[in-house]
Design an enzyme around this catalytic site. Structure first.
Site, PDB file in Angstrom:
ATOM      1  N   SER A 144     -37.982  73.637  73.455  1.00 16.19           N
ATOM      2  CA  SER A 144     -37.560  73.248  74.527  1.00 16.19           C
ATOM      3  C   SER A 144     -35.188  72.925  74.066  1.00 16.19           C
ATOM      4  CB  SER A 144     -37.663  71.545  74.370  1.00 16.19           C
ATOM      5  OG  SER A 144     -36.390  70.719  75.235  1.00 16.19           O
ATOM      6  N   ASP A 161     -40.969  71.398  85.486  1.00 22.91           N
ATOM      7  CA  ASP A 161     -40.394  70.502  84.555  1.00 22.91           C
ATOM      8  C   ASP A 161     -38.596  71.192  84.805  1.00 22.91           C
ATOM      9  OD1 ASP A 161     -38.559  70.686  82.460  1.00 22.91           O
ATOM     10  OD2 ASP A 161     -39.698  72.024  81.104  1.00 22.91           O
ATOM     11  N   HIS A 179     -42.987  69.356  81.178  1.00 22.75           N
ATOM     12  CA  HIS A 179     -42.287  69.251  79.751  1.00 22.75           C
ATOM     13  C   HIS A 179     -43.419  68.364  78.923  1.00 22.75           C
ATOM     14  CE1 HIS A 179     -38.270  70.473  77.991  1.00 22.75           C
ATOM     15  NE2 HIS A 179     -38.305  69.487  77.048  1.00 22.75           N
TER      16      HIS A 179
END
Length: 322
Positions: A163, A263, A293
């Site tokens: 991320s 996502d 995610h």
């Protein structure tokens, strides 16, 4: 409110037990994550791995940087220097610490018999760009400066991030190349946060997806860059690597990118893979079907088990361990 997207059945079943992430109230979000991490650490098994903290000299004028170091007990110090996985945790630039990746770092250390170092970088908005990136650079610099004492190979360092951590890993790879080192032999980017503009189709579409959505992404970039700076020409590729030109990407190390189907960050990862390929950087991309995610947390799901095995294989191959 849960999204109607068609998630993998095992992941969908786990959603009810997964906490929502809302960084509107950052203090509350940090406290909630702290409670979750404390519980997870209490259940962790570090058998076979020596874990310690290493204090690295910080960037000029900034505090020292802590690295959480994982060393396999199966490899005695006299057995020769170890390759390195340099890990950068996620958290939207505003959450997290090496603790959030503790079990993953233990797994990598055991499976690959490498040294894993996880950097504890400063968080936004208290410390906006470039604080986190410079901390990551300082930690990596220390690994190579003290390679002999730490027993590591400075020529076999792979970056791994998730991320926002993957965005920092991509930026760090650019920074290391442009500063003439340390040398990075590979970068592994999971669900990378790369583009502050949030204009891709997935960023516009996924406003209600679990764990992370467009609003969280916007708030995280605003915290990292400043609301008045985000999505302007003032943002550099060191802040948002999607801004890098094709010429700036040339000469980067081989790259593996994984993205989640549902996502908001999906398409910026795909676009970055295409940009790297166009710059003749050896690049592989994998989209995990039915995922969202943060789905990595659902370790028992078949799709996540497969992705984990592939990640270990990819990193191991890059570091000469497969």
């Amino acid at each position: 409110m849960r999204s109607p997207h068609t998630f993998d059945p095992e992941l969908a079943a786990a959603l009810a037990m997964m906490p929502e992430v809302d960084i509107t109230d950052l203090a509350a979000a940090r406290a909630a994550q702290g409670r979750q991490v404390t519980a997870a650490l209490a259940a962790s098994d570090s058998a076979g791995v020596d874990v310690c903290d290493f204090l690295a000299p910080g960037p000029p004028g900034a505090p020292d940087v802590t690295l959480r170091v994982y060393r396999p007990q199966s490899r005695a110090r006299g057995a020769g220097p170890l390759p390195v996985v340099y890990g950068i945790h996620g958290g939207g630039f505003v959450l997290g610490s090496p603790d959030v990746d503790h079990d993953w770092n233990l797994l990598l250390c055991r499976e690959l018999e490498v040294l894993v170092a996880s950097v504890d970088y400063r968080l936004a908005p208290e410390h906006p760009f470039p604080a986190a990136l410079e901390d990551c650079y300082a930690g990596l610099r220390a690994l190579t400066d003290y390679a002999g004492a730490l027993g590591v190979r400075p020529d076999r360092i792979a970056l791994w991030g998730d991320s926002a951590g993957a965005g920092l890993a991509a930026a760090l790879t650019l920074l290391c190349r442009d500063r003439g080192g340390p040398a990075v032999c590979f970068q592994h980017l999971c669900s990378p946060a790369l583009d502050d503009r949030l204009e891709t189709p997935s960023a516009r579409l996924f406003t209600d997806t679990p764990v992370w959505n467009r609003d969280n992404a916007r708030r995280s970039w605003d915290a990292y860059l400043g609301a008045e700076v985000r999505a302007t020409a003032a943002v550099s590729a060191y802040a948002a690597p999607a801004r890098a030109t094709a010429e700036a990407l040339a000469g980067l190390p081989p790259t593996y990118i994984s993205v989640m189907e549902f996502d908001p960050l999906r398409d910026e990862g795909v676009d970055y893979a295409h940009a790297l390929t166009s710059a003749s950087v050896p690049t592989r991309i994998r989209m995990l079907p039915g995922t969202f995610h943060g789905a990595w947390a659902v370790e028992h799901a078949t799709v996540i088990r497969g992705a984990t095995e592939e990640a270990i294989h990819v990193l191991g191959t890059a570091l000469g361990r497969r």
